[in-house]
Design a protein around this motif. Structure first.
Motif, PDB file in Angstrom:
ATOM      1  N   LEU A   1       0.832  -1.199   0.000  1.00  0.00           N
ATOM      2  CA  LEU A   1       0.000   0.000   0.000  1.00  0.00           C
ATOM      3  C   LEU A   1       0.871   1.254   0.000  1.00  0.00           C
ATOM      4  CD1 LEU A   1      -2.935   0.970   0.097  1.00  0.00           C
ATOM      5  CD2 LEU A   1      -2.785   0.931   2.599  1.00  0.00           C
ATOM      6  N   ALA A   2       1.984   1.209   0.740  1.00  0.00           N
ATOM      7  CA  ALA A   2       2.893   2.348   0.774  1.00  0.00           C
ATOM      8  C   ALA A   2       3.516   2.617  -0.591  1.00  0.00           C
ATOM      9  CB  ALA A   2       3.979   2.112   1.814  1.00  0.00           C
ATOM     10  N   ALA A   3       3.736   1.556  -1.360  1.00  0.00           N
ATOM     11  CA  ALA A   3       4.366   1.702  -2.679  1.00  0.00           C
ATOM     12  C   ALA A   3       3.361   2.032  -3.780  1.00  0.00           C
ATOM     13  CB  ALA A   3       5.115   0.413  -3.039  1.00  0.00           C
ATOM     14  N   SER A   4       2.091   1.970  -3.481  1.00  0.00           N
ATOM     15  CA  SER A   4       1.068   2.186  -4.504  1.00  0.00           C
ATOM     16  C   SER A   4       1.109   3.623  -5.038  1.00  0.00           C
ATOM     17  CB  SER A   4      -0.317   1.892  -3.917  1.00  0.00           C
ATOM     18  OG  SER A   4      -1.324   2.213  -4.855  1.00  0.00           O
ATOM     19  N   GLN A   5       0.986   3.758  -6.349  1.00  0.00           N
ATOM     20  CA  GLN A   5       0.935   5.066  -7.006  1.00  0.00           C
ATOM     21  C   GLN A   5      -0.447   5.343  -7.587  1.00  0.00           C
ATOM     22  OE1 GLN A   5       3.621   7.173  -6.993  1.00  0.00           O
ATOM     23  NE2 GLN A   5       4.549   5.623  -5.657  1.00  0.00           N
ATOM     24  N   ARG A   6      -1.413   4.595  -7.147  1.00  0.00           N
ATOM     25  CA  ARG A   6      -2.753   4.711  -7.714  1.00  0.00           C
ATOM     26  C   ARG A   6      -3.330   6.115  -7.489  1.00  0.00           C
ATOM     27  NH1 ARG A   6      -8.065   1.480  -5.413  1.00  0.00           N
ATOM     28  NH2 ARG A   6      -9.605   2.920  -6.266  1.00  0.00           N
ATOM     29  N   GLN A   7      -4.028   6.613  -8.488  1.00  0.00           N
ATOM     30  CA  GLN A   7      -4.738   7.886  -8.396  1.00  0.00           C
ATOM     31  C   GLN A   7      -6.236   7.599  -8.366  1.00  0.00           C
ATOM     32  OE1 GLN A   7      -3.221  10.953  -8.143  1.00  0.00           O
ATOM     33  NE2 GLN A   7      -1.339   9.748  -7.989  1.00  0.00           N
ATOM     34  N   GLY A   8      -6.897   8.045  -7.321  1.00  0.00           N
ATOM     35  CA  GLY A   8      -8.319   7.798  -7.178  1.00  0.00           C
ATOM     36  C   GLY A   8      -9.168   8.913  -7.778  1.00  0.00           C
ATOM     37  N   VAL A   9     -10.460   8.658  -7.840  1.00  0.00           N
ATOM     38  CA  VAL A   9     -11.423   9.639  -8.332  1.00  0.00           C
ATOM     39  C   VAL A   9     -12.152  10.227  -7.134  1.00  0.00           C
ATOM     40  CG1 VAL A   9     -13.476   9.976  -9.759  1.00  0.00           C
ATOM     41  CG2 VAL A   9     -11.698   8.368 -10.493  1.00  0.00           C
ATOM     42  N   PRO A  10     -12.237  11.557  -7.017  1.00  0.00           N
ATOM     43  CA  PRO A  10     -12.912  12.153  -5.859  1.00  0.00           C
ATOM     44  C   PRO A  10     -14.364  11.705  -5.754  1.00  0.00           C
ATOM     45  CG  PRO A  10     -11.652  13.813  -7.056  1.00  0.00           C
ATOM     46  CD  PRO A  10     -11.650  12.577  -7.899  1.00  0.00           C
ATOM     47  N   ALA A  11     -14.771  11.303  -4.566  1.00  0.00           N
ATOM     48  CA  ALA A  11     -16.166  10.943  -4.330  1.00  0.00           C
ATOM     49  C   ALA A  11     -17.027  12.201  -4.395  1.00  0.00           C
ATOM     50  CB  ALA A  11     -16.306  10.271  -2.962  1.00  0.00           C
ATOM     51  N   HIS A  12     -18.286  12.010  -4.779  1.00  0.00           N
ATOM     52  CA  HIS A  12     -19.179  13.161  -4.970  1.00  0.00           C
ATOM     53  C   HIS A  12     -19.343  13.964  -3.677  1.00  0.00           C
ATOM     54  CE1 HIS A  12     -22.086  15.642  -6.894  1.00  0.00           C
ATOM     55  NE2 HIS A  12     -23.081  15.253  -6.135  1.00  0.00           N
ATOM     56  N   VAL A  13     -19.436  13.283  -2.540  1.00  0.00           N
ATOM     57  CA  VAL A  13     -19.601  14.019  -1.284  1.00  0.00           C
ATOM     58  C   VAL A  13     -18.373  14.862  -0.966  1.00  0.00           C
ATOM     59  CG1 VAL A  13     -21.308  12.467  -0.250  1.00  0.00           C
ATOM     60  CG2 VAL A  13     -18.855  11.991   0.049  1.00  0.00           C
ATOM     61  N   LEU A  14     -17.204  14.421  -1.395  1.00  0.00           N
ATOM     62  CA  LEU A  14     -15.996  15.207  -1.165  1.00  0.00           C
ATOM     63  C   LEU A  14     -15.959  16.419  -2.087  1.00  0.00           C
ATOM     64  CD1 LEU A  14     -13.300  12.409  -0.691  1.00  0.00           C
ATOM     65  CD2 LEU A  14     -14.720  13.559   1.017  1.00  0.00           C
ATOM     66  N   VAL A  15     -16.475  16.270  -3.293  1.00  0.00           N
ATOM     67  CA  VAL A  15     -16.572  17.412  -4.214  1.00  0.00           C
ATOM     68  C   VAL A  15     -17.516  18.465  -3.630  1.00  0.00           C
ATOM     69  CG1 VAL A  15     -17.308  18.149  -6.508  1.00  0.00           C
ATOM     70  CG2 VAL A  15     -16.033  16.017  -6.240  1.00  0.00           C
ATOM     71  N   LEU A  16     -18.649  18.013  -3.093  1.00  0.00           N
ATOM     72  CA  LEU A  16     -19.584  18.942  -2.462  1.00  0.00           C
ATOM     73  C   LEU A  16     -18.942  19.644  -1.266  1.00  0.00           C
ATOM     74  CD1 LEU A  16     -22.932  16.918  -2.507  1.00  0.00           C
ATOM     75  CD2 LEU A  16     -22.502  19.090  -3.664  1.00  0.00           C
ATOM     76  N   GLY A  17     -18.215  18.877  -0.465  1.00  0.00           N
ATOM     77  CA  GLY A  17     -17.534  19.460   0.681  1.00  0.00           C
ATOM     78  C   GLY A  17     -16.510  20.508   0.267  1.00  0.00           C
ATOM     79  N   ALA A  18     -15.796  20.259  -0.821  1.00  0.00           N
ATOM     80  CA  ALA A  18     -14.801  21.222  -1.309  1.00  0.00           C
ATOM     81  C   ALA A  18     -15.482  22.500  -1.800  1.00  0.00           C
ATOM     82  CB  ALA A  18     -13.977  20.592  -2.422  1.00  0.00           C
ATOM     83  N   ARG A  19     -16.626  22.359  -2.452  1.00  0.00           N
ATOM     84  CA  ARG A  19     -17.370  23.537  -2.904  1.00  0.00           C
ATOM     85  C   ARG A  19     -17.837  24.376  -1.717  1.00  0.00           C
ATOM     86  NH1 ARG A  19     -22.211  21.425  -6.056  1.00  0.00           N
ATOM     87  NH2 ARG A  19     -22.797  23.632  -5.889  1.00  0.00           N
ATOM     88  N   LEU A  20     -18.344  23.696  -0.698  1.00  0.00           N
ATOM     89  CA  LEU A  20     -18.814  24.407   0.478  1.00  0.00           C
ATOM     90  C   LEU A  20     -17.657  25.109   1.192  1.00  0.00           C
ATOM     91  CD1 LEU A  20     -21.082  25.136   2.424  1.00  0.00           C
ATOM     92  CD2 LEU A  20     -20.664  22.972   3.606  1.00  0.00           C
ATOM     93  N   ALA A  21     -16.528  24.434   1.306  1.00  0.00           N
ATOM     94  CA  ALA A  21     -15.361  25.041   1.953  1.00  0.00           C
ATOM     95  C   ALA A  21     -14.926  26.299   1.209  1.00  0.00           C
ATOM     96  CB  ALA A  21     -14.218  24.031   2.014  1.00  0.00           C
ATOM     97  N   ARG A  22     -14.994  26.254  -0.106  1.00  0.00           N
ATOM     98  CA  ARG A  22     -14.627  27.433  -0.903  1.00  0.00           C
ATOM     99  C   ARG A  22     -15.612  28.572  -0.665  1.00  0.00           C
ATOM    100  NH1 ARG A  22     -16.720  28.905  -5.491  1.00  0.00           N
ATOM    101  NH2 ARG A  22     -17.569  26.842  -5.917  1.00  0.00           N
ATOM    102  N   LEU A  23     -16.906  28.268  -0.647  1.00  0.00           N
ATOM    103  CA  LEU A  23     -17.920  29.299  -0.428  1.00  0.00           C
ATOM    104  C   LEU A  23     -17.786  29.945   0.950  1.00  0.00           C
ATOM    105  CD1 LEU A  23     -21.138  27.675  -1.947  1.00  0.00           C
ATOM    106  CD2 LEU A  23     -19.974  29.720  -2.767  1.00  0.00           C
TER     107      LEU A  23
END
Length: 316
Positions: A57-79
């Motif tokens: 797991l430490a060596a993994s270079q995988r890139q994930g896709v942001p979950a929708h709830v995290l996108v909403l949270g980021a929008r709210l944090a910006r506002l």
């Protein structure tokens, strides 16, 4: 921040350099087994050895896709103008409640003796020595968006408060709708500040609000007081329009203290509690707003605009 990076960060933070046969390693292995296809693209196993999984797991270079709830949270944090730390903290706390893999990992950490606020603070980027204090002082908690509570087994867990819970459930597409869901519907006035030229302090109040918005100053409070029908609401709306700030009504009540959904929102609105506006008191035979560190809230209707509160009160 995506789900995989959050999960990976926490798993490595609590799972590196621990006894292979200890309770935490066994719990992490039990958690990782069914999640191996998602974690490492490997076949699921029953109770694998965490000591073997952790280095992969430490060596993994995988890139994930942001979950929708995290996108909403980021929008709210910006506002809300959150700092990078506070935005990250809200993301990990939303994940701790809404993303099952991360939620279970957080529960394992709490059950095995980790200080949950400090741990989440470190994940959000705070120094370990300051992490718990930074979390406790964060607007994420102080505004009542998210908190901590004791679970059934006596361990601390993350608790999303109802305004944020509702926002995440409804997932509005427009930023304006997102803010309205959180604090109340946006209100638009029919008059301009010129219609209140008879109010001697109107121009001073406009400059006060304009300066507060420009400098992002907190704790700017305005109490508009007068008998029914004298234009308190319209003046509040005109003031907000004059400085280009959206105004949101957060609660209303009739003469008997009853009201509909908006009043319920006003009673329970996190900003109302945060700004000391959860009580009214009689002063000189009149019902006026309780004033706190960040604003005031009217007995009949309260309004919130970006930098603080405009509060309406009326005679009892």
């Amino acid at each position: 921040m995506d789900e995989f990076s959050i999960v990976r960060s926490l798993a490595l933070r609590i799972g590196q350099d621990i006894p292979a046969k200890g309770a935490l390693a066994l719990a992490l292995g039990e958690w990782a087994g069914p999640n191996l296809p998602w974690l490492l693209d490997e076949t699921a196993q029953e109770d694998p050895a965490w000591a073997e999984i952790c280095p992969k797991l430490a060596a993994s270079q995988r890139q994930g896709v942001p979950a929708h709830v995290l996108v909403l949270g980021a929008r709210l944090a910006r506002l809300l103008g959150f700092s990078p730390f506070d935005a990250q903290l809200m993301a990990v706390m939303i994940a701790a409640e809404r993303l099952p893999r991360f939620r279970e990992l957080v529960r394992i950490a709490a059950r095995c003796g980790h200080d949950l606020p400090a741990l989440l603070g470190e994940l959000a980027g705070a120094d370990s020595a300051m992490a718990e204090g930074a979390v406790r002082q964060s607007p994420v908690l102080r505004l009542g968006l998210i908190g901590f509570e004791l679970g059934h087994q006596g361990h601390l867990q993350v608790d999303l408060r109802w305004p944020l819970e509702r926002l995440l459930n409804r997932a509005p597409a427009a930023d304006g709708d997102l803010l309205s869901l959180l604090v109340g519907a946006r209100q638009d006035g029919r008059l301009t500040l010129e219609d209140f030229s008879h109010v001697g302090d109107a121009e001073m109040l406009r400059r006060l609000l304009a300066g507060a918005l420009t400098h992002r100053a907190a704790g700017i409070n305005i109490l508009i007081h007068g008998p029914p029908g004298t234009g308190k609401t319209e003046m509040a709306l005109a003031l907000a329009a004059a400085v280009g700030a959206p105004l949101h009504a957060i609660g209303e009540a009739d003469d008997d203290g009853d009201g509909g959904p908006d009043r319920a929102r006003g009673r329970r609105c996190p900003w109302r509690r945060h700004h000391g506006a959860d009580r009214f008191r009689t002063r000189g035979g009149q019902r006026v707003a309780g004033v706190g560190a960040g604003g005031a809230f009217g007995r009949r209707t309260g309004w919130w605009c970006q930098s603080g509160w405009i509060a309406g009160a009326r005679t009892a």
